[in-house]
Design a protein around this motif. Structure first.
Motif, PDB file in Angstrom:
ATOM      1  N   GLU A 101       0.821  -1.108  -0.010  1.00 21.35           N
ATOM      2  CA  GLU A 101      -0.075  -0.090  -0.009  1.00 21.35           C
ATOM      3  C   GLU A 101       1.083   1.102   0.109  1.00 21.35           C
ATOM      4  O   GLU A 101       2.012   1.225   0.484  1.00 21.35           O
ATOM      5  CB  GLU A 101      -0.821  -0.055   1.317  1.00 21.35           C
ATOM      6  CG  GLU A 101      -1.953  -0.966   1.325  1.00 21.35           C
ATOM      7  CD  GLU A 101      -2.593  -1.140   2.861  1.00 21.35           C
ATOM      8  OE1 GLU A 101      -3.231  -1.767   2.910  1.00 21.35           O
ATOM      9  OE2 GLU A 101      -1.866  -0.798   3.682  1.00 21.35           O
ATOM     10  N   ASP A 102       0.356   2.336  -0.434  1.00 25.11           N
ATOM     11  CA  ASP A 102       1.204   3.422  -0.540  1.00 25.11           C
ATOM     12  C   ASP A 102       0.484   4.429   0.587  1.00 25.11           C
ATOM     13  O   ASP A 102      -0.481   4.982   0.621  1.00 25.11           O
ATOM     14  CB  ASP A 102       0.929   4.199  -1.933  1.00 25.11           C
ATOM     15  CG  ASP A 102       1.893   5.633  -2.097  1.00 25.11           C
ATOM     16  OD1 ASP A 102       2.047   6.057  -0.948  1.00 25.11           O
ATOM     17  OD2 ASP A 102       1.967   6.046  -3.214  1.00 25.11           O
ATOM     18  N   PRO A 103       1.641   4.757   1.613  1.00 22.71           N
ATOM     19  CA  PRO A 103       1.053   5.570   2.799  1.00 22.71           C
ATOM     20  C   PRO A 103       0.580   6.926   2.250  1.00 22.71           C
ATOM     21  O   PRO A 103      -0.386   7.298   2.905  1.00 22.71           O
ATOM     22  CB  PRO A 103       2.186   5.694   3.715  1.00 22.71           C
ATOM     23  CG  PRO A 103       2.906   4.327   3.367  1.00 22.71           C
ATOM     24  CD  PRO A 103       2.943   3.939   1.786  1.00 22.71           C
ATOM     25  N   ALA A 104       1.262   7.627   1.263  1.00 16.67           N
ATOM     26  CA  ALA A 104       0.991   8.767   1.006  1.00 16.67           C
ATOM     27  C   ALA A 104      -0.557   8.806   0.522  1.00 16.67           C
ATOM     28  O   ALA A 104      -1.439   9.680   0.786  1.00 16.67           O
ATOM     29  CB  ALA A 104       1.925   9.390  -0.225  1.00 16.67           C
ATOM     30  N   PHE A 142       4.801  10.865   1.353  1.00 15.05           N
ATOM     31  CA  PHE A 142       4.178  10.699   2.498  1.00 15.05           C
ATOM     32  C   PHE A 142       3.947  12.061   3.374  1.00 15.05           C
ATOM     33  O   PHE A 142       2.828  12.516   3.652  1.00 15.05           O
ATOM     34  CB  PHE A 142       4.659   9.805   3.300  1.00 15.05           C
ATOM     35  CG  PHE A 142       3.988   9.383   4.590  1.00 15.05           C
ATOM     36  CD1 PHE A 142       2.751   8.821   4.817  1.00 15.05           C
ATOM     37  CD2 PHE A 142       4.556   9.779   5.663  1.00 15.05           C
ATOM     38  CE1 PHE A 142       2.212   8.761   5.886  1.00 15.05           C
ATOM     39  CE2 PHE A 142       3.882   9.522   7.058  1.00 15.05           C
ATOM     40  CZ  PHE A 142       2.652   8.901   7.128  1.00 15.05           C
ATOM     41  N   VAL A 143       5.248  12.651   3.516  1.00 17.30           N
ATOM     42  CA  VAL A 143       5.249  13.955   4.267  1.00 17.30           C
ATOM     43  C   VAL A 143       4.309  14.922   3.598  1.00 17.30           C
ATOM     44  O   VAL A 143       3.682  15.765   4.290  1.00 17.30           O
ATOM     45  CB  VAL A 143       6.725  14.165   4.509  1.00 17.30           C
ATOM     46  CG1 VAL A 143       6.655  15.743   5.352  1.00 17.30           C
ATOM     47  CG2 VAL A 143       7.413  13.352   5.671  1.00 17.30           C
ATOM     48  N   ALA A 144       4.627  15.005   2.180  1.00 19.18           N
ATOM     49  CA  ALA A 144       3.879  15.790   1.521  1.00 19.18           C
ATOM     50  C   ALA A 144       2.526  15.767   1.655  1.00 19.18           C
ATOM     51  O   ALA A 144       1.584  16.761   1.839  1.00 19.18           O
ATOM     52  CB  ALA A 144       4.228  15.965   0.036  1.00 19.18           C
ATOM     53  N   ALA A 145       1.981  14.602   1.459  1.00 23.80           N
ATOM     54  CA  ALA A 145       0.499  14.226   1.917  1.00 23.80           C
ATOM     55  C   ALA A 145      -0.113  14.668   3.180  1.00 23.80           C
ATOM     56  O   ALA A 145      -1.019  15.255   3.302  1.00 23.80           O
ATOM     57  CB  ALA A 145       0.285  12.782   1.639  1.00 23.80           C
ATOM     58  N   ARG A 185      11.536  17.626   3.774  1.00 24.34           N
ATOM     59  CA  ARG A 185      10.812  18.720   3.916  1.00 24.34           C
ATOM     60  C   ARG A 185      11.805  20.018   3.598  1.00 24.34           C
ATOM     61  O   ARG A 185      11.336  20.948   3.569  1.00 24.34           O
ATOM     62  CB  ARG A 185      10.484  18.994   5.361  1.00 24.34           C
ATOM     63  CG  ARG A 185       9.749  17.782   5.833  1.00 24.34           C
ATOM     64  CD  ARG A 185       9.160  17.967   7.285  1.00 24.34           C
ATOM     65  NE  ARG A 185       8.342  19.061   7.041  1.00 24.34           N
ATOM     66  CZ  ARG A 185       6.894  19.165   7.445  1.00 24.34           C
ATOM     67  NH1 ARG A 185       6.565  17.943   8.004  1.00 24.34           N
ATOM     68  NH2 ARG A 185       6.170  20.292   7.271  1.00 24.34           N
ATOM     69  N   ALA A 186      13.034  19.691   3.282  1.00 23.88           N
ATOM     70  CA  ALA A 186      14.003  20.630   2.697  1.00 23.88           C
ATOM     71  C   ALA A 186      13.583  21.271   1.449  1.00 23.88           C
ATOM     72  O   ALA A 186      12.816  21.038   0.890  1.00 23.88           O
ATOM     73  CB  ALA A 186      15.348  20.077   2.881  1.00 23.88           C
TER      74      ALA A 186
END
Length: 186
Positions: A101-104, A142-145, A185-186
């Protein structure tokens, strides 16, 4: 829990959930994670989940799914959330990757059900890998989502498998994971 927890000795589990909920209140926490790992594939956990949510009172229960357990997939946990008002989800990125599964994509799908995240990496089929973030997958999407949805919950590293296997120390696993997540996040 040799006879299961949500599907077994539920009274013992409810006592522990009440005690943990009291600790959450004392610490100002509003979410308690629950992993149904003691409940085997195919076990009926619905009544147990309902009783746990009731026992927790004002503390939200975030149910963590994992391959090869009674709640193995994101679909499984979403179905339980639909059946049990107030239940939420603890998304473990390693378990998602193990399920292919794609966490994003799951972040948007879960929406308001997402209460907490465990961060770790895993190969397909590797539900117990618990590798440092970034070992196999880039966590940038994922972080972007999470950012795109405005998610304001908490996340913690779940790197138990890598550390307990002797692959690296806890400090090394957390540093590697932290550095990877921060670099996205950079």
């Amino acid at each position: 829990w040799p006879g299961g927890a949500l599907s077994g000795d539920i009274d013992r589990l409810l006592t522990q959930v009440r005690a943990c909920s009291d600790v959450c209140r004392d610490l100002g926490l509003d979410v308690l994670g629950l992993w149904p790992g003691a409940d085997p594939v195919g076990a009926d956990v619905l009544d147990g989940v309902r009783r746990v949510v009731d026992a927790a009172g004002d503390i939200r229960i975030a149910l963590e799914y994992k391959p090869d357990t009674a709640v193995a997939t994101c679909d499984d946990v979403i179905a339980l959330c639909a059946a049990v008002p107030g239940l939420g989800v603890l998304l473990d990125t390693g378990h998602a990757y193990a399920n292919r599964e794609d966490p994003a994509l799951l972040v948007e799908r879960l929406g308001g059900l997402l209460l907490h995240c465990h961060l770790g990496d895993a190969a397909a089929g590797g539900g117990d890998d618990d590798l440092p973030c970034g070992r196999l997958h880039d966590f940038g999407t994922f972080v972007a989502a999470l950012d795109a949805t405005g998610w304001s919950g908490t996340a913690s590293f779940d790197l138990y498998g890598a550390v307990s296997s002797g692959l690296l120390t806890g400090g090394q696993a957390v540093r590697e994971s932290r550095d990877h997540v921060l670099a996205t996040r950079a």
